[in-house]
Enzyme design. Structure first.
Site, PDB file in Angstrom:
ATOM      1  CD  GLU A 239      -7.995 -98.405 -22.200  1.00  0.00           C
ATOM      2  OE1 GLU A 239      -7.497 -99.660 -22.674  1.00  0.00           O
ATOM      3  OE2 GLU A 239      -8.338 -97.570 -22.921  1.00  0.00           O
ATOM      4  NE  ARG A 265      13.002 -67.563 -11.849  1.00  0.00           N
ATOM      5  CZ  ARG A 265      14.071 -67.065 -12.594  1.00  0.00           C
ATOM      6  NH1 ARG A 265      15.369 -67.192 -11.858  1.00  0.00           N
ATOM      7  NH2 ARG A 265      14.250 -66.217 -13.591  1.00  0.00           N
ATOM      8  CD  GLN A 276      -4.144 -62.584  -4.349  1.00  0.00           C
ATOM      9  OE1 GLN A 276      -4.361 -61.637  -5.122  1.00  0.00           O
ATOM     10  NE2 GLN A 276      -4.585 -62.403  -3.111  1.00  0.00           N
TER      11      GLN A 276
END
Length: 376
Positions: A239, A265, A276
């Site tokens: 799982e 952007r 940075q």
């Protein structure tokens, strides 16, 4: 003549991307299981992968199945549906194939591999959470039947499942007092509660399951009486690997999307990725994704080879779930106000990622396991 190479499993759900990603915002808002999106997953063959061909399976390995689930996470933006799909493979099918009688495998595995029966396993209880040693739901043998009484909580897929694997107590508290039974949804006395509203993974329904004088034939027991903890351990390893392979795909897609945003952007005259503070967040995301990948596939190979991987599985669960949360937090920060809007899906990913440190044994429980394995 060389043997024909089996096709790569990573991309098997990719052709169904449009169907899987249709109207994601709507389904998240209403918080319902999208039945129509189960159908492309059935057609893709995802549910067949780790099962034997005689039961409709594709006979693929553990790590090949992980690769397919990673591909699902990269293709599908519906993390709830993805979680329900990994639960479908591991909750009933995996233990049924490994521990079920030939009669049970023949009757039920084809329903699992085809996706005709949605499946769930009921482990968690209201009072005990991840403390499986103190499961209180009981099964008392009466002749050729067991009578089950008790209750389970937070059961993934329960509101839509047709088959349940029930972990119950047949002996004293402890590892050898648990047994495992398969039950159909319409078994008298088995009652499924209403879906519980959740913060994330809203299309993967969860609910309570109540057992009141549920009578099951002895033949519905998987393995021998008292083998429940062994079965649970076998299932939980897989799982973690399957569910968090899905998260790896989701993280890789998120990173790709963030890089595209950071390079296109513009603010203050340049792409925001030149800042940075933004670049470092993206670098941390890349490190988190690659670290998660190494842990997942190294551990998957170890489990596949039958090696002791208890510590590795616990560490993998922690590493990947926390990487998922970190990358989701960085993504919403980098997208700014746009990330906060529901329409972009970035905030949804942060809500979805929150669940990973809780399900499949909380991260605190996993750290307890690691400490215990270290002799602490």
């Amino acid at each position: 003549m060389a043997a024909e190479k089996a096709p790569d499993t990573y991309g098997i759900t990719a052709p169904y991307a449009d169907e899987l990603n249709d109207d994601i915002t709507h389904w998240d808002r209403v918080g319902e299981f999208p039945h129509d999106k189960w159908k492309p997953l059935q057609r893709s063959g995802l549910f067949t992968l780790p099962f034997a061909p005689e039961y409709g399976g594709a006979g693929r390995t553990l790590t090949e199945t992980m690769a397919a689930l990673e591909g699902l996470g990269h293709t599908s933006r519906d993390a709830g549906l993805n979680f329900s799909a990994s639960t479908q493979i591991v909750s009933v099918g995996i233990p049924l194939q490994a521990f079920g009688s030939e009669d049970l495998r023949g009757r039920y595995l084809p329903q699992v591999t085809s996706g005709e029966a949605i499946t769930a396993h009921a482990i968690t209880e209201p009072s005990h959470g991840s403390d499986v040693m103190n499961i209180r739901t009981t099964a008392v043998r009466e002749g050729d039947e067991y009578v089950l009484n008790g209750g389970k909580m937070f059961i993934t897929n329960a509101p839509v499942a047709g088959l349940f694997l029930l972990y119950v107590r047949t002996g004293k508290p402890g590892a050898f007092g648990l047994s495992t039974f398969l039950a159909e949804r319409d078994t008298p006395g088995l009652t499924v509660g209403e879906p519980l509203e959740t913060m994330g993974l809203r299309t993967s329904p969860i609910s309570e399951v109540t057992l009141e004088d549920v009578r099951l034939p002895v033949g519905n027991r998987l393995g021998s009486e008292g083998a429940g903890f062994l079965i649970m351990d076998y299932v939980m390893k897989r799982e973690v690997l399957f569910s968090f392979a899905v998260n790896l795909g989701e993280m890789a897609h998120r990173l790709k999307r963030v890089v595209e945003h950071a390079t296109t952007r513009q603010q203050f005259g340049s792409a925001i990725g030149k800042n940075q503070a933004v670049a470092h967040k993206i670098a941390d995301m890349r490190i988190a994704v690659e670290t998660a990948r190494k842990w997942l596939y190294d551990t998957g190979l170890k489990v596949e080879q039958g090696k002791d991987a208890s510590l590795d599985v616990a560490a993998t669960k922690i590493v990947v779930s926390e990487a998922n949360q970190l990358t989701a937090r960085h993504a919403i920060q980098i997208f700014g106000a746009r990330g906060y809007l529901t329409g972009t899906g970035i905030e949804r990913e942060l809500r979805n990622a929150t669940a990973g440190s809780i399900y499949s044994g909380t991260n605190e429980i996993q750290r307890n396991c690691i400490a215990a394995l270290m002799g602490l």
